[in-house]
Design a protein around this motif. Structure first.
Motif, PDB file in Angstrom:
ATOM      1  N   LEU A 156       0.908  -1.281  -0.417  1.00 31.99           N
ATOM      2  CA  LEU A 156       0.080   0.236   0.351  1.00 31.99           C
ATOM      3  C   LEU A 156       0.887   0.943   0.013  1.00 31.99           C
ATOM      4  N   LYS A 157       1.655   1.215   0.731  1.00 30.67           N
ATOM      5  CA  LYS A 157       2.779   2.203   0.874  1.00 30.67           C
ATOM      6  C   LYS A 157       3.654   3.154  -0.605  1.00 30.67           C
ATOM      7  N   ASN A 158       4.303   1.621  -1.648  1.00 29.10           N
ATOM      8  CA  ASN A 158       5.448   1.992  -2.437  1.00 29.10           C
ATOM      9  C   ASN A 158       4.015   2.302  -3.625  1.00 29.10           C
ATOM     10  N   GLY A 159       2.265   1.714  -3.774  1.00 25.93           N
ATOM     11  CA  GLY A 159       1.719   1.199  -3.999  1.00 25.93           C
ATOM     12  C   GLY A 159       1.363   0.255  -5.508  1.00 25.93           C
ATOM     13  N   THR A 160       1.777  -0.979  -5.041  1.00 31.08           N
ATOM     14  CA  THR A 160       1.943  -2.047  -5.326  1.00 31.08           C
ATOM     15  C   THR A 160       1.127  -3.006  -5.338  1.00 31.08           C
ATOM     16  N   TYR A 161       0.745  -2.957  -4.746  1.00 29.14           N
ATOM     17  CA  TYR A 161      -0.587  -3.435  -4.023  1.00 29.14           C
ATOM     18  C   TYR A 161      -1.972  -3.843  -5.321  1.00 29.14           C
ATOM     19  N   LYS A 162      -1.879  -5.154  -5.246  1.00 25.66           N
ATOM     20  CA  LYS A 162      -3.173  -5.171  -6.780  1.00 25.66           C
ATOM     21  C   LYS A 162      -4.588  -6.191  -5.702  1.00 25.66           C
ATOM     22  N   MET A 163      -5.533  -6.344  -5.899  1.00 26.03           N
ATOM     23  CA  MET A 163      -6.745  -6.508  -5.543  1.00 26.03           C
ATOM     24  C   MET A 163      -6.265  -8.357  -6.365  1.00 26.03           C
ATOM     25  N   GLY A 164      -7.281  -9.669  -5.275  1.00 25.84           N
ATOM     26  CA  GLY A 164      -6.953 -10.806  -5.815  1.00 25.84           C
ATOM     27  C   GLY A 164      -8.196 -11.239  -6.422  1.00 25.84           C
ATOM     28  N   LYS A 165      -9.167 -12.401  -6.879  1.00 22.97           N
ATOM     29  CA  LYS A 165      -9.394 -12.671  -7.315  1.00 22.97           C
ATOM     30  C   LYS A 165     -10.921 -12.422  -6.654  1.00 22.97           C
ATOM     31  N   TYR A 166     -11.665 -12.489  -7.883  1.00 21.11           N
ATOM     32  CA  TYR A 166     -13.046 -12.813  -6.644  1.00 21.11           C
ATOM     33  C   TYR A 166     -13.403 -14.142  -6.530  1.00 21.11           C
ATOM     34  N   ARG A 167     -14.629 -14.765  -5.845  1.00 17.25           N
ATOM     35  CA  ARG A 167     -15.138 -16.131  -5.810  1.00 17.25           C
ATOM     36  C   ARG A 167     -16.823 -15.452  -6.086  1.00 17.25           C
ATOM     37  N   GLU A 168     -17.241 -16.224  -6.821  1.00 16.24           N
ATOM     38  CA  GLU A 168     -18.553 -15.923  -6.991  1.00 16.24           C
ATOM     39  C   GLU A 168     -19.443 -16.859  -6.549  1.00 16.24           C
ATOM     40  N   PHE A 169     -20.588 -16.755  -5.545  1.00 19.18           N
ATOM     41  CA  PHE A 169     -22.053 -17.159  -5.505  1.00 19.18           C
ATOM     42  C   PHE A 169     -22.712 -16.491  -5.373  1.00 19.18           C
ATOM     43  N   VAL A 170     -23.943 -17.305  -5.538  1.00 20.19           N
ATOM     44  CA  VAL A 170     -25.508 -17.124  -5.715  1.00 20.19           C
ATOM     45  C   VAL A 170     -26.422 -16.744  -4.122  1.00 20.19           C
ATOM     46  N   ILE A 171     -27.270 -16.716  -4.328  1.00 18.14           N
ATOM     47  CA  ILE A 171     -28.096 -16.211  -2.564  1.00 18.14           C
ATOM     48  C   ILE A 171     -29.362 -16.056  -2.925  1.00 18.14           C
ATOM     49  N   LYS A 172     -30.516 -16.745  -2.691  1.00 16.76           N
ATOM     50  CA  LYS A 172     -31.691 -16.930  -3.207  1.00 16.76           C
ATOM     51  C   LYS A 172     -32.661 -16.144  -2.527  1.00 16.76           C
ATOM     52  N   GLU A 173     -32.073 -15.573  -1.200  1.00 12.93           N
ATOM     53  CA  GLU A 173     -32.925 -14.689  -0.482  1.00 12.93           C
ATOM     54  C   GLU A 173     -32.091 -13.001  -0.065  1.00 12.93           C
ATOM     55  N   PRO A 174     -33.383 -12.279  -0.445  1.00 10.03           N
ATOM     56  CA  PRO A 174     -34.734 -12.522   0.071  1.00 10.03           C
ATOM     57  C   PRO A 174     -34.836 -11.547  -1.810  1.00 10.03           C
ATOM     58  N   LYS A 175     -34.002 -11.971  -2.619  1.00 14.35           N
ATOM     59  CA  LYS A 175     -34.687 -12.790  -4.010  1.00 14.35           C
ATOM     60  C   LYS A 175     -32.882 -12.471  -4.485  1.00 14.35           C
ATOM     61  N   THR A 176     -33.450 -13.260  -5.670  1.00  6.99           N
ATOM     62  CA  THR A 176     -31.774 -14.126  -5.992  1.00  6.99           C
ATOM     63  C   THR A 176     -30.894 -13.168  -6.765  1.00  6.99           C
ATOM     64  N   ARG A 177     -29.361 -13.204  -6.151  1.00 10.18           N
ATOM     65  CA  ARG A 177     -28.298 -12.719  -6.172  1.00 10.18           C
ATOM     66  C   ARG A 177     -27.122 -13.072  -6.495  1.00 10.18           C
ATOM     67  N   ILE A 178     -26.023 -12.926  -6.974  1.00 10.21           N
ATOM     68  CA  ILE A 178     -24.779 -13.029  -7.536  1.00 10.21           C
ATOM     69  C   ILE A 178     -23.865 -11.579  -6.228  1.00 10.21           C
ATOM     70  N   ILE A 179     -23.153 -12.675  -5.782  1.00  7.03           N
ATOM     71  CA  ILE A 179     -22.193 -12.318  -4.765  1.00  7.03           C
ATOM     72  C   ILE A 179     -20.823 -12.399  -5.126  1.00  7.03           C
ATOM     73  N   ARG A 180     -20.325 -11.445  -5.159  1.00  5.88           N
ATOM     74  CA  ARG A 180     -18.728 -11.332  -4.925  1.00  5.88           C
ATOM     75  C   ARG A 180     -17.780 -11.001  -4.412  1.00  5.88           C
TER      76      ARG A 180
END
Length: 361
Positions: free
Chosen positions: A53-77
């Motif tokens: 974070l200090k030297n600006g080399t931070y990169k985000m990792g890869k998302y894991r996706e899953f689906v929830i169906k309550e209260p409605k169907t949504r894709i969660i990352r």
């Protein structure tokens, strides 16, 4: 008005701040493999994160996706754990102290010491004021079509860069917005930053309605917002005004269910149906708990019910439903449980949960 975020990044980037962010991020995931692995070499892992974070080399990792169906169907990352630490640090050190104070007092989602119950208390208070002053009045109820999926990233970044003058913080903000999903629109549901970015996005609408249009009684909880006006003509005009603003300025659309109506119908908001002097629990909440009890009874008969989990869920529902006039409904549901002798009727003591533990009947 809080000052712009200028030359703040390095001041807030400390090992201790990252350690506190780790504690917050791990609070509900103490026994997860990711957290346990990170904590094996906690000091080195945090030191490496600090350096990135200090030297600006931070990169985000890869998302894991899953689906929830309550209260409605949504894709969660969901991001890797180390990224959730960074999001916690970013929100706690910059968003909460410098940007949240810019919000109007009557927006209630994801803000400390606010929430759904204060939102409905406030709206009901405003409804009584309108009733006492005018008798009959009109309610304008709106929400945004596919809100999180349709947030325009360019619009969001333009809003934030007007506030954030610190170059390093801008770059990190840009990374969060544009690397989260490759599409031009949309924020991932599941990111800690997303709920705050969404609030910042609609803060533009809040200030416009309060300061430019002059709406006195207005309450928002995330993308659900209610306005109260005296006449049908005002309601019709306000709905059109809101529609034009969100389309022209924010590049989003109102849900087709956005509507205005007379106050005698009451209004659904934050899980309740509100009238001036009382409130009912939303039908969906009643049906959901009824369904849970049927499932719990089946598990109990089979001897595999986890009492601890059932009690936590029941306590949460009791605490929520107690904000409405539904004592008899609570009593009815309680009496349906085949194992009620193990359950408190009221959500009260953590001691009772601990006594039962996580044992399975």
């Amino acid at each position: 008005m809080p000052c712009s975020l200028k030359e703040k990044y390095d001041d807030h980037l400390t090992f201790d701040a990252l350690l506190e962010a780790h504690k917050r991020a791990s609070k509900t995931k103490r026994n997860s493999k990711e957290v346990l692995k990170f904590e094996i070499d906690l000091e080195s892992n945090l030191a490496n994160l600090y350096k990135q974070l200090k030297n600006g080399t931070y990169k985000m990792g890869k998302y894991r996706e899953f689906v929830i169906k309550e209260p409605k169907t949504r894709i969660i990352r969901s991001l890797p754990y180390i990224d959730r630490i960074v999001h916690q640090w970013y929100v706690h050190e910059f968003i909460k102290p410098y940007i949240v104070p810019r919000f109007i007092k009557d927006t209630y989602a994801c803000i400390d010491n606010r929430g759904t119950h204060l939102a409905i208390d406030t709206l009901q208070k405003y409804m009584r004021k309108m009733r006492n002053r005018y008798g009959k009045y009109y309610i304008v109820k709106c929400d945004i079509k596919g809100f999180f999926y349709n947030i325009d990233k360019d619009v969001l970044y333009d809003i934030l860069k007007r506030i954030i003058k610190d170059k390093k913080l801008r770059e990190l903000t840009k990374l969060f917005i544009y690397e989260s999903m490759k599409d031009k629109k949309g924020l991932p549901i599941g990111n800690y930053t997303s709920q705050y970015f969404a609030n910042i996005y609609l803060n533009q609408l809040d200030h416009y309605l309060k300061e430019k249009v002059g709406v006195k009684y207005y309450v928002r909880y995330m993308d659900d917002f209610i306005s109260l006006v005296q006449t049908e003509e005002e309601a019709k005009s306000l709905l059109t005004t809101i529609q034009r603003f969100v389309e022209d300025k924010l590049h989003i659309e109102l849900n087709e269910k956005s509507i205005y109506f007379e106050n005698k119908l009451g209004v659904e908001f934050c899980g309740f149906h509100l009238y001036e002097d009382y409130r009912k629990l939303r039908k969906r909440s009643r049906k959901k708990m009824s369904k849970k009890i049927r499932k719990w009874n089946q598990l109990y008969k089979a001897g595999v019910l986890n009492l601890h989990d059932a009690m936590l869920s029941w306590n949460a529902w009791i605490a929520h439903s107690s904000h409405a006039s539904c004592y008899h409904l609570q009593e009815k549901y309680y009496n349906r449980m085949l194992f009620k002798e193990y359950m408190p009727f009221r959500a009260n003591s953590s001691l009772e949960v601990e006594e039962v533990g996580s044992s399975t009947l």
